[in-house]
Design an enzyme around this catalytic site. Structure first.
Site, PDB file in Angstrom:
ATOM      1  N   LYS A 290       1.109  46.744  52.791  1.00  0.00           N
ATOM      2  CA  LYS A 290       2.559  45.686  51.988  1.00  0.00           C
ATOM      3  C   LYS A 290       2.278  44.787  50.893  1.00  0.00           C
ATOM      4  CE  LYS A 290       5.636  42.368  53.927  1.00  0.00           C
ATOM      5  NZ  LYS A 290       5.719  41.762  55.101  1.00  0.00           N
TER       6      LYS A 290
ATOM      7  N   LYS B 260      -1.931  43.696  54.688  1.00  0.00           N
ATOM      8  CA  LYS B 260      -0.818  42.769  54.368  1.00  0.00           C
ATOM      9  C   LYS B 260      -0.855  41.659  53.674  1.00  0.00           C
ATOM     10  CE  LYS B 260       3.655  39.850  56.083  1.00  0.00           C
ATOM     11  NZ  LYS B 260       4.044  39.591  56.959  1.00  0.00           N
TER      12      LYS B 260
HETATM   13  C1  PBG Z   1       7.313  38.509  58.772  1.00  0.00           C
HETATM   14  C2  PBG Z   1       7.321  39.636  57.639  1.00  0.00           C
HETATM   15  C3  PBG Z   1       7.613  39.017  56.326  1.00  0.00           C
HETATM   16  C4  PBG Z   1       7.893  39.925  55.179  1.00  0.00           C
HETATM   17  C5  PBG Z   1       8.302  40.941  56.784  1.00  0.00           C
HETATM   18  N1  PBG Z   1       8.122  40.718  57.463  1.00  0.00           N
HETATM   19  C6  PBG Z   1       7.940  37.851  55.781  1.00  0.00           C
HETATM   20  C7  PBG Z   1       6.107  37.359  55.769  1.00  0.00           C
HETATM   21  O1  PBG Z   1       5.366  37.578  55.980  1.00  0.00           O
HETATM   22  O2  PBG Z   1       6.300  35.713  54.948  1.00  0.00           O
HETATM   23  C8  PBG Z   1       8.280  40.088  53.702  1.00  0.00           C
HETATM   24  C9  PBG Z   1       9.539  41.262  53.721  1.00  0.00           C
HETATM   25  C10 PBG Z   1       9.605  40.796  52.680  1.00  0.00           C
HETATM   26  O3  PBG Z   1       9.326  40.149  51.461  1.00  0.00           O
HETATM   27  O4  PBG Z   1      10.857  42.119  51.838  1.00  0.00           O
HETATM   28  N2  PBG Z   1       6.087  38.053  59.019  1.00  0.00           N
END
Ligand code: PBG
Length: 325
Positions: free
Chosen positions: A248, A195
């Site tokens: 992601k 991520k």
């Molecule tokens: C929680 C999380 C996030 C997203 C999914 N789970 C936000 C982040 O990490 O700031 C982002 C999902 C999206 O942008 O569609 N940590």
């Protein structure tokens, strides 16, 4: 030997021939639809930066769930917007927290829908970070305890898959051990393994009101410049017990999806994130691109790169488009 012996265009002659030799087939089976839930009744509030995506209450969530099942989408992932936030994100692991209530209601009404829950503190903490904060630093090990509590409470409510998205070290192992110890050894872990610290999460943070109140997430989420580090992160998560690993965002990270799929023998998920969604919606609204074709192309490219599963806000539209084609 090349031209004129070789004429690749022969295999593109008409739509039936193209259909026969098509290498990647997008299917509704691959989709996981993200949804946002909050307390209240009869709520269906559109997220300004994400047209067509709503903050829902439990009752309207159930109405949507029925439609999702009708469209053939097998799974949803839930994000909670709590009534109140505090420094340790208590609502995230409260027995009657919004996610716990939502999962129970979903499982009572539609036991067959695969319910994924996002395991992360940022939606529940007053500071908006994904971990416990001390002296303006995000503490890794104390966070693990809270994440395990959250994962267990989701499993208790009936979640099929828990998806840790916090990027703390060691959280998959901590969650796997805790789930097993509590008798939830059949609950699947889909880890947000690679991520990245991405600007493409902007609209999501509006939706979940989870923008960090100080600093950024760069000390725990990955540097977009790194690829080898993704292999390491995924390898660790698999060793720690992840059943499915996620990359992601998706569209800017197709090379990462490809490498992970090539290297490991587990299902790979890719998250087509909020910013990727909103860019297409905004351009389509201006008639700068063809909305439906762009949606199908973007999702097909994510699958072609190697994603088995795609988390996407386009899931409902894509399911409808695929049905028509
Ligand atoms: C929680 C999380 C996030 C997203 C999914 N789970 C936000 C982040 O990490 O700031 C982002 C999902 C999206 O942008 O569609 N940590």
């Amino acid at each position: 030997m090349s031209f004129p012996e070789h004429r690749p265009r022969r295999l593109r002659k008409n739509s039936n021939i193209r259909r026969m030799v098509r290498e990647t087939r997008l299917s509704v089976d691959n989709f996981i639809y993200p949804m946002f839930v909050q307390d209240g009744k009869g709520i269906k509030k559109e997220i300004p930066s994400m047209p067509g995506i709503y903050n829902l209450s439990v009752d309207t969530l159930l109405i949507e769930a029925e439609e999702i099942l009708k469209l053939g989408i097998p799974a949803i992932i839930l994000f909670g917007i709590p009534e109140k936030k505090d420094p340790v994100g208590s609502e995230g692991y409260a027995k009657n927290g919004i996610i716990q209530k939502s999962v129970r209601a979903l499982k009572e009404n539609f036991p067959e829908i695969v319910v994924v829950t996002d395991v992360c503190l940022c939606e529940y903490t007053s500071h908006g970070h994904c971990g416990v904060v001390k002296n303006n630093l995000i503490e890794n090990d104390p966070t693990l305890e809270l994440l395990t509590k959250m994962a267990i409470s989701h499993a208790q409510a009936g979640a099929d898959i828990v998806a840790p998205s916090d990027m703390m070290d060691g959280r998959v192992e901590a969650i796997r051990c805790a789930l097993d110890k509590n008798g939830y050894n059949d609950v699947i872990i889909m880890s947000y393994a690679a991520k990245y610290s991405s600007s493409f999460y902007g609209p999501f943070r509006d939706a979940a009101d989870s923008t960090p109140q100080f600093g950024d997430r760069k000390s725990y989420q990955m540097d977009p410049a790194n690829a080898l580090e993704a292999i390491k992160e995924v390898e660790l998560d698999i060793e720690e017990g992840a059943d499915i690993v996620m990359v992601k965002p998706a569209l800017g990270y197709l090379d990462i999806i490809y490498r992970v799929k090539d290297y490991f023998e587990v299902p790979v998920a890719a998250y087509n994130v909020s910013g990727e969604f909103s860019m297409i919606e905004a351009a389509a609204k201006n008639n700068w691109i063809h909305r439906e074709n762009t949606i199908i192309e973007a999702l097909t490219c994510i699958k072609r790169a190697g994603a088995d599963l795609i988390l996407t806000y386009f899931a409902k539209d894509a399911a409808r488009i695929l049905k028509q084609r």
